[in-house]
Design a protein around this motif. Structure first.
Motif, PDB file in Angstrom:
ATOM      1  N   ALA A 133      33.142  47.138  38.780  1.00 24.70           N
ATOM      2  CA  ALA A 133      32.731  46.567  37.488  1.00 24.70           C
ATOM      3  C   ALA A 133      33.829  45.670  36.925  1.00 24.70           C
ATOM      4  O   ALA A 133      33.554  44.601  36.349  1.00 24.70           O
ATOM      5  CB  ALA A 133      32.400  47.692  36.512  1.00 24.70           C
ATOM      6  N   GLN A 134      35.075  46.098  37.039  1.00 23.25           N
ATOM      7  CA  GLN A 134      36.182  45.264  36.576  1.00 23.25           C
ATOM      8  C   GLN A 134      36.268  43.962  37.368  1.00 23.25           C
ATOM      9  O   GLN A 134      36.571  42.903  36.797  1.00 23.25           O
ATOM     10  CB  GLN A 134      37.493  46.045  36.696  1.00 23.25           C
ATOM     11  CG  GLN A 134      37.624  47.178  35.701  1.00 23.25           C
ATOM     12  CD  GLN A 134      38.914  47.953  35.886  1.00 23.25           C
ATOM     13  OE1 GLN A 134      39.582  47.856  36.931  1.00 23.25           O
ATOM     14  NE2 GLN A 134      39.284  48.732  34.872  1.00 23.25           N
ATOM     15  N   THR A 135      35.989  44.015  38.659  1.00 19.87           N
ATOM     16  CA  THR A 135      35.991  42.793  39.482  1.00 19.87           C
ATOM     17  C   THR A 135      34.927  41.820  39.011  1.00 19.87           C
ATOM     18  O   THR A 135      35.169  40.609  38.894  1.00 19.87           O
ATOM     19  CB  THR A 135      35.758  43.155  40.961  1.00 19.87           C
ATOM     20  OG1 THR A 135      36.819  44.008  41.411  1.00 19.87           O
ATOM     21  CG2 THR A 135      35.707  41.904  41.822  1.00 19.87           C
ATOM     22  N   ARG A 136      33.755  42.338  38.735  1.00 21.48           N
ATOM     23  CA  ARG A 136      32.676  41.464  38.240  1.00 21.48           C
ATOM     24  C   ARG A 136      33.047  40.843  36.899  1.00 21.48           C
ATOM     25  O   ARG A 136      32.769  39.673  36.632  1.00 21.48           O
ATOM     26  CB  ARG A 136      31.371  42.253  38.134  1.00 21.48           C
ATOM     27  CG  ARG A 136      30.771  42.652  39.457  1.00 21.48           C
ATOM     28  CD  ARG A 136      29.362  43.176  39.270  1.00 21.48           C
ATOM     29  NE  ARG A 136      29.340  44.415  38.499  1.00 21.48           N
ATOM     30  CZ  ARG A 136      29.312  45.642  39.022  1.00 21.48           C
ATOM     31  NH1 ARG A 136      29.322  45.790  40.346  1.00 21.48           N
ATOM     32  NH2 ARG A 136      29.265  46.713  38.246  1.00 21.48           N
ATOM     33  N   TRP A 137      33.680  41.638  36.048  1.00 22.76           N
ATOM     34  CA  TRP A 137      34.077  41.114  34.739  1.00 22.76           C
ATOM     35  C   TRP A 137      35.110  40.005  34.899  1.00 22.76           C
ATOM     36  O   TRP A 137      35.035  38.969  34.220  1.00 22.76           O
ATOM     37  CB  TRP A 137      34.624  42.260  33.897  1.00 22.76           C
ATOM     38  CG  TRP A 137      35.143  41.818  32.561  1.00 22.76           C
ATOM     39  CD1 TRP A 137      34.409  41.556  31.445  1.00 22.76           C
ATOM     40  CD2 TRP A 137      36.514  41.580  32.224  1.00 22.76           C
ATOM     41  NE1 TRP A 137      35.227  41.168  30.416  1.00 22.76           N
ATOM     42  CE2 TRP A 137      36.536  41.168  30.865  1.00 22.76           C
ATOM     43  CE3 TRP A 137      37.713  41.674  32.921  1.00 22.76           C
ATOM     44  CZ2 TRP A 137      37.717  40.851  30.203  1.00 22.76           C
ATOM     45  CZ3 TRP A 137      38.887  41.368  32.255  1.00 22.76           C
ATOM     46  CH2 TRP A 137      38.889  40.958  30.922  1.00 22.76           C
ATOM     47  N   ARG A 138      36.084  40.204  35.760  1.00 20.17           N
ATOM     48  CA  ARG A 138      37.104  39.172  35.999  1.00 20.17           C
ATOM     49  C   ARG A 138      36.477  37.904  36.581  1.00 20.17           C
ATOM     50  O   ARG A 138      36.902  36.791  36.247  1.00 20.17           O
ATOM     51  CB  ARG A 138      38.173  39.717  36.941  1.00 20.17           C
ATOM     52  CG  ARG A 138      39.031  40.822  36.342  1.00 20.17           C
ATOM     53  CD  ARG A 138      40.214  41.141  37.235  1.00 20.17           C
ATOM     54  NE  ARG A 138      41.018  42.245  36.708  1.00 20.17           N
ATOM     55  CZ  ARG A 138      40.867  43.517  37.079  1.00 20.17           C
ATOM     56  NH1 ARG A 138      39.955  43.831  38.000  1.00 20.17           N
ATOM     57  NH2 ARG A 138      41.627  44.455  36.566  1.00 20.17           N
ATOM     58  N   ASN A 139      35.493  38.082  37.438  1.00 17.65           N
ATOM     59  CA  ASN A 139      34.808  36.914  38.009  1.00 17.65           C
ATOM     60  C   ASN A 139      34.118  36.091  36.915  1.00 17.65           C
ATOM     61  O   ASN A 139      34.172  34.852  36.928  1.00 17.65           O
ATOM     62  CB  ASN A 139      33.780  37.355  39.044  1.00 17.65           C
ATOM     63  CG  ASN A 139      34.414  37.913  40.300  1.00 17.65           C
ATOM     64  OD1 ASN A 139      35.607  37.715  40.555  1.00 17.65           O
ATOM     65  ND2 ASN A 139      33.628  38.620  41.091  1.00 17.65           N
ATOM     66  N   SER A 140      33.475  36.766  35.990  1.00 22.85           N
ATOM     67  CA  SER A 140      32.796  36.062  34.902  1.00 22.85           C
ATOM     68  C   SER A 140      33.782  35.338  33.996  1.00 22.85           C
ATOM     69  O   SER A 140      33.573  34.169  33.617  1.00 22.85           O
ATOM     70  CB  SER A 140      31.959  37.053  34.073  1.00 22.85           C
ATOM     71  OG  SER A 140      30.892  37.565  34.832  1.00 22.85           O
TER      72      SER A 140
END
Length: 248
Positions: A133-140
């Protein structure tokens, strides 16, 4: 004897007189004769020849003007904005190439959606779900930053594009020949193409950020469902009353 002498004298006198007659008579070639019709014909001939000379002079003048016009039509435009347009396009391409984390690459996008944006894994640990989830947030966040950079770069190109448009329009209006006008028109079309490419870059960067954010939201819903499933099926859970405030 005397009679013969007289006869001889008479013959001599006649011969002298006859010779004088022929000498005194002028030769026919020495006579000057004026012929009005011949004179008129000569005048008409001279007039026609003069007209032919004038026509030749006019033809040469027309040919010289034609060559002058051809030289003007073949004159090349002294102004070129090609290098400026190429530099602007390279700047925009460089901003797109700086896309963080998930770039504009089909294989990389497929890999990211197969591992990070797919359905939540039922076998992943809790800490693994949180890390994903943190990876997805950083991607956004990175995608929105990239989008803002591209927009800023395109806005910075407006001033240089305006200067190029002004110069090309002026060159087109003052073109001395067809070639210069055509070249100015072609460069204006190239400038328009560059502006369209900037617009495409902005749309692509913004769409990338929006797509990643929507994918993050969808993946978060899937992860939330998986976490709720795990929580609701935990063994040993006993509901009970909870006292939040103690009275005196």
């Amino acid at each position: 004897m005397v009679a013969r002498s007289f006869r001889r004298a008479g013959l001599c006198s006649a011969a002298v007189a006859l010779s004088l007659f022929f000498v005194a008579d002028p030769a026919p070639a020495q006579l000057v004769v004026y012929d009005p019709s011949n004179f008129s014909q000569n005048v008409l001939t001279a007039a026609r020849e003069l007209q032919q000379v004038n026509n030749q002079i006019q033809s040469l003048a027309n040919e010289a003007q034609m060559l002058t016009n051809q030289a003007r039509n073949l004159a090349s435009l002294p102004l070129s904005t090609l290098s400026q347009l190429q530099t602007t396009i390279q700047k925009t391409q460089s901003l797109l190439a700086q896309a963080q984390r998930i770039s504009f690459d089909v294989q990389q996008i497929e890999s990211a959606f197969a591992t990070t944006y797919g359905s939540a894994s039922t076998s992943a640990s809790g800490s693994g779900l949180i890390a994903t989830a943190q990876t997805r947030w950083r991607n956004s966040v990175a995608a929105f930053e990239d989008s803002l950079k591209v927009q800023a770069g395109v806005v910075g190109n407006i001033s240089s594009n305006g200067s190029a448009m002004s110069s090309l329009t002026s060159a087109s209006q003052t073109a001395t020949g067809a070639l210069q006008a055509a070249q100015a028109g072609n460069q204006l079309l190239a400038l328009q193409s560059q502006q369209l490419s900037d617009l495409v870059a902005v749309v692509a960067a913004k769409s990338r950020a929006d797509a990643l954010e929507q994918s993050r939201v969808t993946a978060a819903e899937s992860q939330g469902q998986e976490q709720y499933r795990r929580f609701s099926t935990r063994s040993g859970y006993q509901p009970g009353n909870v006292t939040m405030f103690h009275g005196n």
